[in-house]
Each structure stands twice: as structure tokens, then as C-alpha cells.
Design a protein around this motif. Structure first.
Motif, short mmCIF file in Angstrom:
data_model
loop_
_atom_site.label_atom_id
_atom_site.label_comp_id
_atom_site.label_asym_id
_atom_site.label_seq_id
_atom_site.Cartn_x
_atom_site.Cartn_y
_atom_site.Cartn_z
N VAL A 1 0.83 -1.22 0.00
CA VAL A 1 0.00 0.00 0.00
C VAL A 1 0.85 1.25 0.00
CG1 VAL A 1 -1.65 1.35 1.37
CG2 VAL A 1 -1.99 -1.11 1.09
N VAL A 2 1.85 1.30 0.89
CA VAL A 2 2.70 2.50 0.99
C VAL A 2 3.50 2.71 -0.29
CG1 VAL A 2 4.66 3.52 2.21
CG2 VAL A 2 2.86 2.36 3.50
N HIS A 3 4.09 1.64 -0.81
CA HIS A 3 4.86 1.75 -2.06
C HIS A 3 3.96 2.22 -3.20
CE1 HIS A 3 8.30 -0.04 -4.65
NE2 HIS A 3 7.60 0.80 -5.37
N SER A 4 2.77 1.65 -3.30
CA SER A 4 1.84 2.02 -4.37
C SER A 4 1.47 3.50 -4.28
CB SER A 4 0.56 1.17 -4.28
OG SER A 4 0.85 -0.20 -4.37
N ALA A 5 1.06 3.93 -3.09
CA ALA A 5 0.62 5.32 -2.91
C ALA A 5 1.73 6.31 -3.25
CB ALA A 5 0.15 5.53 -1.47
N LEU A 6 2.95 5.99 -2.81
CA LEU A 6 4.07 6.92 -3.08
C LEU A 6 4.39 7.02 -4.56
CD1 LEU A 6 6.33 8.77 -2.21
CD2 LEU A 6 7.76 6.76 -1.76
N VAL A 7 4.45 5.88 -5.27
CA VAL A 7 4.84 5.95 -6.67
C VAL A 7 3.73 6.57 -7.54
CG1 VAL A 7 6.52 4.09 -6.53
CG2 VAL A 7 4.16 3.56 -7.16
N TYR A 8 2.47 6.44 -7.13
CA TYR A 8 1.41 7.12 -7.88
C TYR A 8 1.58 8.64 -7.76
CZ TYR A 8 -0.88 2.55 -8.18
OH TYR A 8 -1.16 1.22 -8.43
N LYS A 9 1.97 9.09 -6.57
CA LYS A 9 2.25 10.52 -6.39
C LYS A 9 3.48 10.94 -7.19
CE LYS A 9 0.38 13.07 -4.67
NZ LYS A 9 -0.74 13.85 -5.25
N LEU A 10 4.50 10.12 -7.20
CA LEU A 10 5.68 10.42 -8.02
C LEU A 10 5.29 10.53 -9.49
CD1 LEU A 10 8.33 8.07 -6.36
CD2 LEU A 10 8.23 10.56 -6.19
N GLY A 11 4.35 9.69 -9.91
CA GLY A 11 3.85 9.77 -11.28
C GLY A 11 3.23 11.11 -11.58
N ASP A 12 2.49 11.66 -10.63
CA ASP A 12 1.92 13.01 -10.78
C ASP A 12 3.01 14.06 -10.93
OD1 ASP A 12 -0.83 12.36 -10.54
OD2 ASP A 12 -0.69 12.31 -8.36
N TRP A 13 3.99 13.98 -10.05
CA TRP A 13 5.02 15.02 -10.00
C TRP A 13 5.94 15.01 -11.22
CZ3 TRP A 13 6.60 13.47 -4.32
CH2 TRP A 13 5.52 13.74 -3.47
N PHE A 14 6.19 13.84 -11.78
CA PHE A 14 7.14 13.76 -12.90
C PHE A 14 6.48 13.74 -14.27
CE2 PHE A 14 9.81 11.86 -9.45
CZ PHE A 14 10.71 12.93 -9.37
N ALA A 15 5.15 13.77 -14.32
CA ALA A 15 4.44 13.79 -15.60
C ALA A 15 4.85 14.98 -16.48
CB ALA A 15 2.93 13.79 -15.38
N PRO A 16 5.00 16.20 -15.92
CA PRO A 16 5.45 17.33 -16.76
C PRO A 16 6.82 17.09 -17.39
CG PRO A 16 4.49 18.14 -14.72
CD PRO A 16 4.64 16.65 -14.57
#
Length: 458
Positions: free
Chosen positions: A149-164
Motif C-alpha cells: 500500500v505504501v509503495h503504491s501510494a508513493l509511486v502514484y504521487k511520483l507519477g503526478d510530479w514527474f508527468a510534466p
């Protein structure tokens, strides 16, 4: 669960096309278009497998020869992601990790905590591995689920931040890469990039394969750089001249073939990603969603490939200087590009900066991988992946800060390491979040000003 395990055993070259075909049908792309996308992606993954095999079969022996020639004395061999992923899927956590990771994604989307819609089911193995290691270290199935759960939640947020970054540098709008070493190691590159921007003189240093090609002509072309690096690696390995020359040509081939095979994956994925984004935009107007895809997409960039080859000998050298390290980089050398793929984009292709941040990334990765040898071997024993007395390690996931921090947080066996790595990684993640917010705010203000100008003109 048996059906799910059967699909996982097929590997990404079959599993992901099946997922894409089903997704295409759900997005009303029609059977023909969906089938074409799925098969095209499968072709791309087969191509990547062949190129990686080319690297593994030729760089692997060269790496071992270098280690023996210079009497490095690293006793635990890195089995790489091809060895680590099956361990994750074979664990008790592997049977439920995919539903858990998907549920986390859905809940985060519902509560507007992310804009990432992950369709890359295969790479949930990264989250699975974290859960499997935590479970092996603590003996608790439920703490393993917490790890997923923790790994999933963090990498989904990283996906948001690095999309640009992925849109601007790699030219992939509406796409993000929430998986793998590239995503969770990228915060280190963000901090290093900011530090280098503050150093007079150093901040102006900028070179990449394109600039080398402009300055040196044919000598600076990626294919020549690849062959040169292959020759250097062969010489360091002490190979006979015939083998050195062969390795040079093989690495030149990698520089050409890797971007070519990645194009097949992009050709298959992009129509599905675009259709998914259009559907989401219609149902949730004003929201810009990102489709989470495989990090292999980034290996189509020539800067990433060039940096990858450069880091083959560098990673072995770094391993020598990591205090107390026993891990010999091997299995993941062929996929070293995944570790620095997003860093290349963050540095806008600046190879000088990529070398600096990549060195830090690989140093931390190897240090963690060494500290995780015991529990990694325990997991391997639990799933019957090794014989008694063998020790194993992996850079991909075995060297993950997320996995290390969670494992040490629940066991408290290496408190000093937990404090040091935890503090550094937490700072880098928070710094990345602040940078993302600042850039988003600046971008929103620019869009608002442009809208005002348009209205005034009208």
C-alpha cells in the motif's frame, strides 16, 4: 488467483498485450485496433528482451572479467530484476498484490489524491517485492500488505510530479511512469539538479550526445559513442582484441536497436493512452489524467541509452568504493538505464549532471542492496529460488529506499541506517513535492495571463 498467476507467468511480453487488448475494448476502440495495439506492444517487449539479452550475454561476462581482473572481491552476485520479480510473485504477498495496488489507485483517484491511472499491471511486481520483503523480515502477512500500500501510494504521487518532465523532455503528453527504479530514485536527481544550479561555473556545464555530435560530427554520434564504450569495457575486462572489437559493435547495435524497439511499444500504447485520457476528460471535465505506463518507454531516448552504457563500468567502480559492500553488480547492469532514466529528463539531457546524480543514485542503491542481502536471501529461500548456503541480492528493488525504510521501520535492526537513509530520502521526496507545486503554480499563472491577453484582444 490461479488465472492471475497463469497470466503473470506469461511475462510482460504476453501479459501486457492481453491487458491492453481488454482495455482497448473497454475504451470502445474496436477489436481490430485493440488487437493491433496489443500485438504491437508484444513485439516491442520481445525486441527489448532481445536487446537486453544482447547486453546481458555480452556485458555480463565483461563485468565478471573486470571484477576478477582487478580483484574486486565482491562475493554476493546481483541477480537483477529477472531474478527478483519471480521471487515477488511466488511469495504469499504475490497472490493479492495486484488487487491491492489497483484498489489503492482507485481510492486515490476517487479522493483526488492522484491523477495517475495505472494500466501497467506487470510492474506492480515492484510494489509486490516491497511487501514480500517486509513480510519475510517481520513474519507478518499484514505488514507485507502495508508495504504494498505504501509503495503504491508513493509511486502514484511520483507519477503526478514527474508527468510534466515526461511530457516536455520525452514528448509523451498524458503519460507518466509511476514504476520502477527510475521513479522512486528520481527525487535524488531533483535535489542534485537544484544544488548544481546554485554553484557558479558548474551550473553552466552542459554536454550530451547531441552536443557531442554537433561538435565532433560523426565521432559524436550515438552509434560511435556506443562502440567506444564497448571497446573501453572490453579493454578493462582484459578481453583479446577480437572480443573487444565484437563488444564495441554489439554496444553500437544497442544504441541503435533500443530506441527502435521502444517505438513499437509507443506505437501500441499511445492510441490506448489517448483514448483513455479522452474518456476521462469527458467524464471528469477539467481534470488532466495521466496514464501510467512501463518505464521501458524512456529507454527509447538516445541520451538515456548513452548514459546507460556509460554507467555499466561506473556502477562496478562505485560498488568498489561503497563501504562494506559485498554485492557485485551483474544482473541489473543490462537495465541500468531504468535507474537513471528519469534523472536524464530532470537534467534535460545534461550528461554531466546525470553522471553526478547517477553516481549518487547507484551508490545509495548498492549500499541498500548490501544491507538487504540477509532478508533478500530469506525471501529467496522461502520461495525455493536458491539452494542452501547461497546468498542473493538485487539492485532493482533490493536496493530500493522504500523497501529498506519500511523493512527497518518494522524491524528496527539497523536504526542508524534507517535514520540516515530515511532522513535523506524523506527530504528529497518533500523537496520534489515543493518543486512540483512551485512549477505548477507558475504554469497556472502563465496560463491565466495568456487567457486574459486573449480576452482583451477579443
Amino acid at each position: 488467483m490461479n488465472i492471475l498467476q497463469y497470466l503473470l507467468d506469461l511475462g510482460p511480453s504476453v501479459m501486457l498485450p492481453i491487458v491492453i487488448i481488454i482495455l482497448g475494448l473497454l475504451l470502445k476502440q474496436g477489436f481490430g485496433k485493440s488487437l493491433r495495439s496489443g500485438i504491437t506492444i508484444g513485439i516491442g517487449f520481445v525486441g527489448i528482451t532481445l536487446v537486453i539479452s544482447l547486453l546481458t550475454d555480452n556485458l555480463g561476462p565483461a563485468a565478471e572479467a573486470m571484477a576478477e581482473r582487478f580483484e574486486i572481491g565482491l562475493s554476493v552476485v546481483d541477480v537483477g530484476w529477472p531474478g527478483a520479480a519471480p521471487m515477488a510473485w511466488a511469495s504469499s504477498i504475490g497472490t493479492v498484490a495486484i488487487p491491492v495496488a489497483i484498489l489503492v489507485n482507485v481510492l486515490m483517484l476517487v479522493f483526488k489524491m492522484t491523477k495517475v491511472v495505472n494500466v501497467d499491471i506487470w510492474n506492480i511486481w515492484h510494489m509486490t517485492f516491497t511487501g514480500a520483503i517486509v513480510s519475510a523480515a517481520t513474519g507478518s502477512f499484514w505488514l507485507g500488505i502495508v508495504g504494498v500500500v505504501v509503495h503504491s501510494a508513493l509511486v502514484y504521487k511520483l507519477g503526478d510530479w514527474f508527468a510534466p518532465t515526461i511530457e516536455k523532455f520525452y514528448g509523451l503528453p498524458g503519460v507518466t511512469i509511476p514504476h520502477g527504479t527510475g521513479a522512486y530514485m528520481a527525487p535524488f536527481a531533483v535535489v542534485i539538479d537544484a544544488i548544481l544550479d546554485k554553484i557558479p561555473g558548474v551550473k553552466k556545464i552542459n554536454f550530451n550526445s547531441n552536443k557531442l555530435e554537433e561538435k565532433f560530427g560523426v565521432i559524436g554520434e550515438p552509434v560511435i559513442i556506443g562502440s567506444f564504450l564497448g571497446v573501453v569495457i572490453g579493454l578493462l575486462a582484459g578481453f583479446p582484441i577480437s572480443d573487444v572489437l565484437q563488444l564495441g559493435i554489439q554496444m553500437a547495435a544497442v544504441m541503435v536497436l533500443m530506441p527502435t524497439v521502444v517505438k513499437f511499444i509507443m506505437e501500441g500504447l499511445m492510441p490506448i493512452a489517448e483514448a483513455a485520457r479522452e474518456m476521462l476528460d469527458k467524464r471528469f471535465q477539467g481534470e488532466n489524467y495521466y496514464i501510467g505506463l512501463d518505464p521501458a518507454l524512456l529507454l527509447g531516448n538516445s541520451q538515456v541509452v548513452a548514459a546507460s552504457l556509460l554507467f555499466v563500468p561506473l556502477t562496478i567502480i562505485i560498488a568498489i568504493f561503497v563501504p562494506g559492500n559485498s554485492v557485485l553488480p551483474f544482473g541489473d547492469l543490462a537495465t541500468i538505464g531504468f535507474f537513471i532514466s528519469l534523472a536524464v529528463g530532470i537534467h534535460k539531457g545534461n550528461l554531466f549532471r546525470t553522471i553526478i546524480s547517477g553516481t549518487v543514485i547507484m551508490f545509495i542503491t548498492i549500499w541498500i542492496a548490501d544491507k538487504m542481502v540477509g532478508v533478500h536471501t530469506q525471501l529467496a529461500n522461502n520461495v525455493g529460488a536458491v539452494t542452501s548456503g547461497q546468498q542473493v541480492a538485487s539492485l532493482d528493488q533490493g536496493g530500493s529506499p522504500i523497501t529498506f525504510i519500511l523493512t527497518e521501520l518494522f524491524t528496527l535492526e539497523n536504526i542508524v541506517g534507517l535514520i540516515v537513509i530515511g532522513a535523506i530520502y524523506l527530504f528529497c521526496v518533500l523537496f520534489t513535492f515543493v518543486q512540483f507545486k512551485r512549477k505548477k503554480l507558475a504554469n497556472d499563472e502563465n496560463v491565466s495571463e495568456e487567457s486574459d491577453d486573449i480576452r482583451q484582444t477579443i
